[in-house]
Design an enzyme around this catalytic site. Structure first.
Site, PDB file in Angstrom:
ATOM      1  N   VAL A 205      40.540 -36.323  12.639  1.00 26.72           N
ATOM      2  CA  VAL A 205      40.373 -37.437  11.692  1.00 26.72           C
ATOM      3  C   VAL A 205      39.774 -38.612  12.460  1.00 26.72           C
ATOM      4  CG1 VAL A 205      41.571 -39.008  10.124  1.00 26.72           C
ATOM      5  CG2 VAL A 205      42.369 -36.646  10.365  1.00 26.72           C
ATOM      6  N   ASP A 206      38.562 -39.024  12.107  1.00 26.98           N
ATOM      7  CA  ASP A 206      37.953 -40.133  12.846  1.00 26.98           C
ATOM      8  C   ASP A 206      38.462 -41.481  12.331  1.00 26.98           C
ATOM      9  OD1 ASP A 206      36.498 -40.806  10.557  1.00 26.98           O
ATOM     10  OD2 ASP A 206      34.649 -39.866  11.253  1.00 26.98           O
ATOM     11  N   SER A 207      38.029 -42.543  12.991  1.00 27.19           N
ATOM     12  CA  SER A 207      38.642 -43.851  12.724  1.00 27.19           C
ATOM     13  C   SER A 207      38.400 -44.309  11.277  1.00 27.19           C
ATOM     14  CB  SER A 207      38.118 -44.887  13.711  1.00 27.19           C
ATOM     15  OG  SER A 207      36.712 -45.042  13.576  1.00 27.19           O
TER      16      SER A 207
ATOM     17  N   ARG B 272      31.070 -39.391   2.593  1.00 26.45           N
ATOM     18  CA  ARG B 272      30.521 -40.407   3.493  1.00 26.45           C
ATOM     19  C   ARG B 272      29.001 -40.473   3.457  1.00 26.45           C
ATOM     20  NH1 ARG B 272      32.818 -39.583   9.211  1.00 26.45           N
ATOM     21  NH2 ARG B 272      34.783 -39.654   8.114  1.00 26.45           N
TER      22      ARG B 272
END
Lengths: 79, 407
Positions: free
Chosen positions: A37-39, B69
């Site tokens: 899980v990235d920031s 994203r």
């Protein structure tokens, strides 16, 4: 709410936000190192967890939530 | 004139005619329209209720988590870039990442993200705004994502020149290779702004067709009944490569990108120069840059957007800079106007025309303007094409002309 119920709730969020397999979500797992899980995704996880568990997780607290277990403990004692 | 030869070795696209280059090209040759009614709830109140939307939604090719994203314009740029990359056979070629650059532009950028996140901000407050908002709406986002996924390390560039963007991005790719800054450049354009605000804005300029009852007939360049452009969405990407680099690895070559010409009108923020002087100069520069004679240019994929003024101004420029002999088409009659992606999609059509000696039709040209040049109306036309010109013009007075030649 039991710790297992909180883990299940977090697993749902992690799947939705970061595509983490719910079977991989366990107390000892690190969000960044084990679950990838990235920031930016972590920000989404925190906001979703606040809503799901009706808890406030201040930004300066997030850095202490390294593992799923850390998050469960925080939610358990602050919800 | 000793310049570095640059060739096209890969193509990728997702358009209102198909989810890849092959299906898009097939639909173009069949004269199919990609324009249809807008059935979204928000469209009901608009004066314009038609658009050319993608046939394949990006979510069919990119997984749900990644789509969270990516702005739609970024997602489709990635899809087109991956197709072009695979098509060029570069995936396992051992290409030095420090010799690979990206030049992918967008006319408007992540407007859908901006508007959707503003809705969230207003309804639920700032904490609910996605942390991915900024990288989704930044205009360099599509180029940056393509560079990231292909591992490009020679620079990632994002040109913005409205409806000339795709062509200018390709022109920049040519410059980068000629200047020795890269051996391979992944270049093109992307646009995805089928949304009520951009449509309302263009409609307020009275630039768009309101032929809502006949969507497939709405985009009709050079026809006397034309009443404006039809908004389209999509992405087009080409792989440009130094010719000796392509030869050394035995790459299949579609065509040569022989030259480019860029000018600015210095006249008005949206109106083209009435005599098309800026466009004329761009075409002349491109011919000189390419070292190609006027007579060799037997085909023009025109900018012709189906607006009352622009279409015939371009004809004047073509007469002045090339002559009366080329056979024209406007593929926008089928794709609609893809704004920042238009120049890239139309470059792909031009490249395939050069390779296959065939010109896709201009549909809906039922009542041609007086004084028009020869246009491949209604049906595709077989034609000998040693060299072809692709024109793109944009709000702001941008004029870009590209010349592709047969190899």
């Amino acid at each position: 709410m039991t710790r297992d119920e909180i883990i299940a709730g977090l697993a749902e969020i992690l799947e939705e936000v970061a595509g983490v397999n719910p079977d991989d979500v366990a107390e000892e797992k690190s969000f960044t190192d084990d679950l990838d899980v990235d920031s930016l995704s972590m920000v989404e996880v925190v906001v979703a967890a606040e809503e799901k568990f009706d808890v406030k997780i201040p930004d300066n607290e997030v850095q202490n939530l390294k593992t799923v277990g850390d998050a469960v403990s925080y939610i358990e004692s602050n919800a | 004139m000793a310049t570095t030869d640059v060739v096209v070795t890969g193509l990728g696209a997702t358009t209102p005619l198909g989810g890849d280059v092959a299906s898009t090209w097939e639909a173009m040759l069949a004269g199919r329209s990609g324009v249809g009614p807008l059935t979204q709830e928000w469209a009901a109140q608009l004066p314009v209720r038609i658009a050319a939307q993608l046939t394949v939604d990006p979510s069919e090719k990119i997984d749900r988590v990644k789509m969270r994203r990516l702005d739609r314009s970024e997602a489709i740029a990635l899809i087109a870039a991956h197709e072009a990359w695979a098509d060029a056979g570069l995936a396992d070629s051992g290409l030095d990442a420090e010799r690979l650059a990206v030049s992918v532009g967008t006319g408007i950028g992540g407007a859908q993200t901006l508007l959707a996140q503003d809705d969230i901000l207003e309804a639920s407050g700032p904490r609910r705004v996605s942390p991915h908002t900024v990288p989704m709406l930044m205009p360099n986002g599509p180029a940056a994502w393509v560079g990231l996924e292909l591992g490009a390390k020679a620079g990632v560039h994002s040109v913005a020149s409205a409806c000339a963007t795709g062509a200018e991005a390709i022109s920049l790719g040519l410059d980068l290779i000629r200047a020795g800054r890269a051996d391979v450049v992944v270049a093109g354009g992307t646009e995805a702004v089928v949304h009520q605000l951009p449509i309302a804005g263009f409609a307020s300029m009275r630039a768009m067709s309101t032929r809502n009852d006949e969507p497939e007939k709405a985009s009709r360049p050079w026809d006397k009944g034309r009443d404006g452009f039809v908004l389209g969405e999509g992405a087009g990407v080409v792989v440009l490569e130094r010719a000796d680099h392509a030869a050394a690895r035995g790459a299949r070559i579609y065509a040569r990108l022989a030259g480019a010409g860029i000018t600015s009108d210095g006249y008005d923020i949206v109106q083209p120069h009435p005599e098309g002087l800026g466009a004329t100069r761009a075409i002349a520069k491109a011919l000189a840059d390419a070292g190609v004679s006027r007579t060799d240019v037997t085909h023009v994929n025109a900018h012709a957007t189906s607006t009352p003024v622009g279409d015939m101004a371009e004809i004047a420029s073509l007469r002045a800079a090339v002559g009366d002999h080329p056979v024209l088409t406007s593929t926008k009659s089928m794709t609609g106007h893809l704004l920042g992606a238009a120049g890239a999609i139309e470059s792909i059509a031009t490249i395939l025309s050069v390779r296959d000696s065939v010109i896709p039709p201009t549909i809906n040209l039922d009542d041609p303007e007086d004084g028009l040049l020869d246009v491949a109306a209604h049906k595709p036309r077989q034609h000998d094409i040693p060299a072809a010109l692709n024109n793109s013009f944009g709000f702001g007075g941008h004029n870009v002309a590209l010349i592709f030649t047969r190899v």
